[in-house]
Write a protein that holds these residues in place. Structure first.
Motif, PDB file in Angstrom:
ATOM      1  N   PRO B 276      37.871  42.416  29.885  1.00 32.28           N
ATOM      2  CA  PRO B 276      39.235  42.247  30.421  1.00 32.28           C
ATOM      3  C   PRO B 276      39.919  43.580  30.696  1.00 32.28           C
ATOM      4  CG  PRO B 276      38.875  40.801  28.525  1.00 32.28           C
ATOM      5  CD  PRO B 276      37.658  41.672  28.639  1.00 32.28           C
ATOM      6  N   GLU B 277      39.714  44.556  29.814  1.00 32.74           N
ATOM      7  CA  GLU B 277      40.394  45.850  29.997  1.00 32.74           C
ATOM      8  C   GLU B 277      39.823  46.607  31.200  1.00 32.74           C
ATOM      9  OE1 GLU B 277      38.960  44.703  27.290  1.00 32.74           O
ATOM     10  OE2 GLU B 277      37.527  46.153  26.432  1.00 32.74           O
ATOM     11  N   ALA B 278      38.532  46.394  31.487  1.00 38.39           N
ATOM     12  CA  ALA B 278      37.930  47.031  32.665  1.00 38.39           C
ATOM     13  C   ALA B 278      38.526  46.418  33.932  1.00 38.39           C
ATOM     14  CB  ALA B 278      36.411  46.858  32.648  1.00 38.39           C
ATOM     15  N   LEU B 279      38.726  45.111  33.919  1.00 37.60           N
ATOM     16  CA  LEU B 279      39.350  44.446  35.071  1.00 37.60           C
ATOM     17  C   LEU B 279      40.750  45.009  35.305  1.00 37.60           C
ATOM     18  CD1 LEU B 279      39.224  42.124  37.214  1.00 37.60           C
ATOM     19  CD2 LEU B 279      40.359  40.672  35.532  1.00 37.60           C
ATOM     20  N   ASP B 280      41.510  45.149  34.223  1.00 37.42           N
ATOM     21  CA  ASP B 280      42.880  45.651  34.352  1.00 37.42           C
ATOM     22  C   ASP B 280      42.902  47.073  34.892  1.00 37.42           C
ATOM     23  OD1 ASP B 280      43.704  43.238  33.344  1.00 37.42           O
ATOM     24  OD2 ASP B 280      43.958  43.959  31.280  1.00 37.42           O
ATOM     25  N   ALA B 281      41.897  47.862  34.535  1.00 43.01           N
ATOM     26  CA  ALA B 281      41.892  49.273  34.928  1.00 43.01           C
ATOM     27  C   ALA B 281      41.394  49.487  36.352  1.00 43.01           C
ATOM     28  CB  ALA B 281      41.024  50.071  33.950  1.00 43.01           C
ATOM     29  N   LEU B 282      40.762  48.472  36.927  1.00 38.64           N
ATOM     30  CA  LEU B 282      40.186  48.636  38.268  1.00 38.64           C
ATOM     31  C   LEU B 282      41.275  48.719  39.316  1.00 38.64           C
ATOM     32  CD1 LEU B 282      37.031  46.414  38.352  1.00 38.64           C
ATOM     33  CD2 LEU B 282      37.220  48.662  39.398  1.00 38.64           C
ATOM     34  N   ASP B 283      41.047  49.606  40.256  1.00 37.76           N
ATOM     35  CA  ASP B 283      42.057  49.832  41.281  1.00 37.76           C
ATOM     36  C   ASP B 283      41.356  49.903  42.639  1.00 37.76           C
ATOM     37  OD1 ASP B 283      44.698  50.088  41.866  1.00 37.76           O
ATOM     38  OD2 ASP B 283      44.731  52.277  41.660  1.00 37.76           O
ATOM     39  N   GLY B 284      41.990  49.406  43.650  1.00 40.70           N
ATOM     40  CA  GLY B 284      41.440  49.588  44.990  1.00 40.70           C
ATOM     41  C   GLY B 284      40.452  48.528  45.414  1.00 40.70           C
ATOM     42  N   VAL B 285      40.153  47.549  44.555  1.00 37.28           N
ATOM     43  CA  VAL B 285      39.268  46.450  44.943  1.00 37.28           C
ATOM     44  C   VAL B 285      40.072  45.160  44.829  1.00 37.28           C
ATOM     45  CG1 VAL B 285      37.114  45.233  44.475  1.00 37.28           C
ATOM     46  CG2 VAL B 285      37.273  47.681  44.009  1.00 37.28           C
ATOM     47  N   ARG B 286      40.058  44.362  45.877  1.00 36.63           N
ATOM     48  CA  ARG B 286      40.747  43.074  45.803  1.00 36.63           C
ATOM     49  C   ARG B 286      39.924  42.134  44.942  1.00 36.63           C
ATOM     50  NH1 ARG B 286      41.704  38.549  50.578  1.00 36.63           N
ATOM     51  NH2 ARG B 286      42.491  36.948  49.150  1.00 36.63           N
ATOM     52  N   LEU B 287      40.435  41.828  43.767  1.00 34.19           N
ATOM     53  CA  LEU B 287      39.704  41.003  42.808  1.00 34.19           C
ATOM     54  C   LEU B 287      40.602  39.870  42.328  1.00 34.19           C
ATOM     55  CD1 LEU B 287      37.868  43.312  40.238  1.00 34.19           C
ATOM     56  CD2 LEU B 287      36.828  41.774  41.903  1.00 34.19           C
ATOM     57  N   THR B 288      40.029  38.696  42.157  1.00 33.68           N
ATOM     58  CA  THR B 288      40.761  37.576  41.581  1.00 33.68           C
ATOM     59  C   THR B 288      40.013  37.081  40.349  1.00 33.68           C
ATOM     60  OG1 THR B 288      41.455  36.909  43.792  1.00 33.68           O
ATOM     61  CG2 THR B 288      41.738  35.298  42.017  1.00 33.68           C
ATOM     62  N   ARG B 289      40.739  36.970  39.262  1.00 31.86           N
ATOM     63  CA  ARG B 289      40.142  36.468  38.019  1.00 31.86           C
ATOM     64  C   ARG B 289      39.968  34.957  38.152  1.00 31.86           C
ATOM     65  NH1 ARG B 289      42.186  38.008  31.963  1.00 31.86           N
ATOM     66  NH2 ARG B 289      41.124  36.295  30.893  1.00 31.86           N
ATOM     67  N   ILE B 290      38.775  34.476  37.939  1.00 31.19           N
ATOM     68  CA  ILE B 290      38.517  33.050  38.152  1.00 31.19           C
ATOM     69  C   ILE B 290      37.894  32.354  36.935  1.00 31.19           C
ATOM     70  CG2 ILE B 290      38.211  33.300  40.664  1.00 31.19           C
ATOM     71  CD1 ILE B 290      35.135  33.092  40.121  1.00 31.19           C
ATOM     72  N   GLY B 291      37.637  33.102  35.879  1.00 27.42           N
ATOM     73  CA  GLY B 291      37.061  32.430  34.721  1.00 27.42           C
ATOM     74  C   GLY B 291      36.706  33.412  33.626  1.00 27.42           C
ATOM     75  N   ARG B 292      35.909  32.931  32.669  1.00 29.02           N
ATOM     76  CA  ARG B 292      35.542  33.780  31.539  1.00 29.02           C
ATOM     77  C   ARG B 292      34.139  33.442  31.058  1.00 29.02           C
ATOM     78  NH1 ARG B 292      38.698  31.111  26.411  1.00 29.02           N
ATOM     79  NH2 ARG B 292      38.432  28.948  27.049  1.00 29.02           N
ATOM     80  N   VAL B 293      33.599  34.366  30.275  1.00 29.81           N
ATOM     81  CA  VAL B 293      32.245  34.194  29.751  1.00 29.81           C
ATOM     82  C   VAL B 293      32.354  33.734  28.305  1.00 29.81           C
ATOM     83  CG1 VAL B 293      30.035  35.334  29.290  1.00 29.81           C
ATOM     84  CG2 VAL B 293      31.393  35.993  31.296  1.00 29.81           C
ATOM     85  N   LEU B 294      31.625  32.633  27.969  1.00 30.54           N
ATOM     86  CA  LEU B 294      31.661  32.069  26.619  1.00 30.54           C
ATOM     87  C   LEU B 294      30.276  32.165  25.982  1.00 30.54           C
ATOM     88  CD1 LEU B 294      33.699  28.839  27.537  1.00 30.54           C
ATOM     89  CD2 LEU B 294      34.580  31.033  26.685  1.00 30.54           C
ATOM     90  N   GLU B 295      30.225  31.792  24.730  1.00 31.82           N
ATOM     91  CA  GLU B 295      28.949  31.786  23.999  1.00 31.82           C
ATOM     92  C   GLU B 295      27.949  30.831  24.676  1.00 31.82           C
ATOM     93  OE1 GLU B 295      28.214  33.564  21.355  1.00 31.82           O
ATOM     94  OE2 GLU B 295      30.201  34.444  20.990  1.00 31.82           O
ATOM     95  N   PRO B 296      26.644  31.015  24.416  1.00 28.87           N
ATOM     96  CA  PRO B 296      25.640  30.059  24.914  1.00 28.87           C
ATOM     97  C   PRO B 296      25.935  28.657  24.339  1.00 28.87           C
ATOM     98  CG  PRO B 296      24.610  32.007  23.932  1.00 28.87           C
ATOM     99  CD  PRO B 296      26.067  32.081  23.629  1.00 28.87           C
ATOM    100  N   PRO B 297      25.347  27.596  24.896  1.00 34.42           N
ATOM    101  CA  PRO B 297      24.204  27.576  25.809  1.00 34.42           C
ATOM    102  C   PRO B 297      24.555  28.090  27.205  1.00 34.42           C
ATOM    103  CG  PRO B 297      25.115  25.381  25.641  1.00 34.42           C
ATOM    104  CD  PRO B 297      25.833  26.234  24.614  1.00 34.42           C
ATOM    105  N   ALA B 298      23.535  28.564  27.916  1.00 35.63           N
ATOM    106  CA  ALA B 298      23.724  29.059  29.271  1.00 35.63           C
ATOM    107  C   ALA B 298      24.067  27.899  30.201  1.00 35.63           C
ATOM    108  CB  ALA B 298      22.458  29.752  29.752  1.00 35.63           C
ATOM    109  N   GLY B 299      25.084  28.114  31.031  1.00 33.19           N
ATOM    110  CA  GLY B 299      25.478  27.080  31.984  1.00 33.19           C
ATOM    111  C   GLY B 299      26.784  27.469  32.635  1.00 33.19           C
ATOM    112  N   VAL B 300      27.269  26.611  33.492  1.00 32.46           N
ATOM    113  CA  VAL B 300      28.567  26.839  34.143  1.00 32.46           C
ATOM    114  C   VAL B 300      29.416  25.607  33.905  1.00 32.46           C
ATOM    115  CG1 VAL B 300      29.748  27.127  36.350  1.00 32.46           C
ATOM    116  CG2 VAL B 300      27.633  28.368  35.912  1.00 32.46           C
ATOM    117  N   SER B 301      30.646  25.803  33.454  1.00 31.66           N
ATOM    118  CA  SER B 301      31.566  24.673  33.330  1.00 31.66           C
ATOM    119  C   SER B 301      32.778  24.941  34.208  1.00 31.66           C
ATOM    120  CB  SER B 301      31.985  24.478  31.863  1.00 31.66           C
ATOM    121  OG  SER B 301      32.697  25.608  31.414  1.00 31.66           O
ATOM    122  N   PHE B 302      33.359  23.904  34.710  1.00 34.75           N
ATOM    123  CA  PHE B 302      34.540  24.026  35.572  1.00 34.75           C
ATOM    124  C   PHE B 302      35.720  23.370  34.872  1.00 34.75           C
ATOM    125  CE2 PHE B 302      30.883  23.890  38.394  1.00 34.75           C
ATOM    126  CZ  PHE B 302      31.108  25.010  39.172  1.00 34.75           C
TER     127      PHE B 302
END
Lengths: 316, 316
Positions: B276-302
């Protein structure tokens, strides 16, 4: 087998014997490989119905042949081979076993030549398509041999023997028969050509000035050398080293054996131009002197055994 | 136009703006390029009728799109792009002007991105096939970003806006209409995607831990990240940045705009996981936060806007 399973099987096939230079390979957005000076890169595609006929070759032979053809271009530069990237175009209904056979055939050759297959793409296609991008490496680009360095006074030589692949294809096509033990050897020359990597490196180190691999056939490939070097290349058809059984197949086709060997193509031997004294000093490479380099205009001329001009191809 | 003339025209097209790293290019057995540390290589093929329909795109767009798609893989590694090698498969009867159009479209993009097209192969094919092998370079492989570094606690973000290419294709297919000025922009997003090379480098330098380009669509591509990283990726559909006009096209198709944007594919934006702190520090790139990384199991949830689980894709 679903696509994902096929990709995993391919990945497992290619994982064997991977070079320590490979940092990342299949399974990421791109492969990462430690380089060495200069990258030498060639791309060669083979399409079913154009460059081969899948009913004539096993899947393993198709894979071997496609990779051999691409690596042969690196041999013609005198480069070391490093990595290969595979584009596999599969027609609808392709059996996974066939795709894996192509991969296995390529991988066997790759392992033997110390080449790592580290990436690629699989796509649908109307005809089976096997395309390899191959990368070799060289510390010093001045030691790589192009097509453009032949000079008047050089001799022209070829590695190995010619005509075997063309004769093998004629046998497979049923256009000619070959007797006894020759049949299998000729067909094998067509199905599993051997890129002349070691010979290419030895020739580059031994003073080669211009070099090309024989994919289209000596007559056409020598014309590429002549065109790039701006010189006339005179070839003696009677001097061409014929593979065993080629004369018999040429006879059956009603062709002069030398002319057949000069035009049949796909031998993947190397044709090299170098100074006469460099040729004499070379050791450990099977080379046959087949002609000489003359002053421009650029072109290829053929002489018969008595030195009479028997044919001529002009520069394009 | 004979094959030789076509090759010479292609050679002339690709000669412009060639990098000083290129020692030998088209016209020899292989291209020779001065390397730099580590080679980052990807191969991407596009076949008429599978990856595009030639009646929907100009030849220039077909060339641009194929090269953009391949370079996008280098962007996703955070690599510099260097050279490209073209395999061009031409069906019988292809007009030379179409082949040259493909080359011109690719060359325009290549010049703009400082990429040199230095080799390749032309072959017959049943369907127009445009495949690029692209090579980027990096001094330090530790600065290249794979798919496997996402960690629980990271945030997930995307560059640019999503859904435009899918909406553009729906418009071209006649499956939906777009009003006013949106139509051209959507179609252009599909026809001439822009690989996010500069963004990829900035994200790699700014602490990206895992990155992928969105070719198959966010839902599938995020699953690749999750699978490689061994983590659960939770995405909020309502948070996805939609390109202008996408909601209207999704409505016309009877789809939720977020779900449409997450599955339509071919946007070639980057999806990145970082602290999160790296995202906040980034400048000059159009970025939109759309989710987060959680513990396994591996998969994608919406999750939907209220944080409720609305869908789930398991690891394969």
């Amino acid at each position: 087998m679903r696509e994902r399973e096929l990709i995993e099987s391919l990945e497992a096939t290619f994982a064997a014997g991977r070079s320590a230079h490979v940092v990342r390979s299949i399974g990421d957005d791109a492969a990462v490989v430690r380089g060495r000076g200069y990258a030498v890169t060639s791309l060669d595609a083979m399409v079913d119905g154009i460059h081969f006929r899948s009913e004539q070759l096993s899947a393993e032979e198709i894979g071997h042949r496609a990779l051999a053809s691409a690596i042969s271009d690196l041999a013609a530069m005198g480069a070391d081979a490093g990595e290969a990237y595979l584009l596999l175009g599969l027609p609808r209904g392709t059996q996974p076993e066939q795709a894996l056979g192509v991969a296995r055939g390529a991988q066997e050759l790759a392992e033997r030549l110390d080449v790592s297959i580290v990436g690629g793409d699989i796509t649908g296609a109307s005809a089976l398509t096997v395309s390899f991008t191959v990368v070799g490496w060289s510390e010093d680009p001045a030691q790589l041999i192009g097509r453009d360095g032949a000079r008047p006074g050089d001799v022209v030589a070829v590695t190995g023997a010619l005509g075997a692949a063309g004769a093998g294809l004629a046998v497979l096509d049923g256009r000619a028969a070959a007797t006894g033990g020759h049949r299998d050897a000729l067909v094998r020359s067509y199905a599993r050509p051997e890129p002349r990597l070691a010979e290419g490196r030895a020739l580059a180190a031994g003073g080669a000035r211009a070099m090309i691999d024989l994919s289209d056939g000596l007559a056409t490939d020598a014309l590429h050398l002549a065109h790039s070097s701006g010189a006339m290349i005179e070839l003696t058809l009677a001097a061409l080293p014929l593979a065993d059984g080629v004369a018999e197949v040429a006879d059956a086709l009603g062709l002069d054996p030398g002319a057949f060997a000069a035009t049949a193509g796909e031998d993947y031997e190397l044709c090299v131009c170098l100074a006469p004294e460099a040729l004499d000093a070379l050791d450990g490479v099977r080379l046959t002197r087949i002609g000489r380099v003359l002053e421009p205009p650029a072109g290829v001329s053929f002489t018969d055994a008595s030195g009479q001009l028997s044919g001529y191809e002009h520069s394009f």
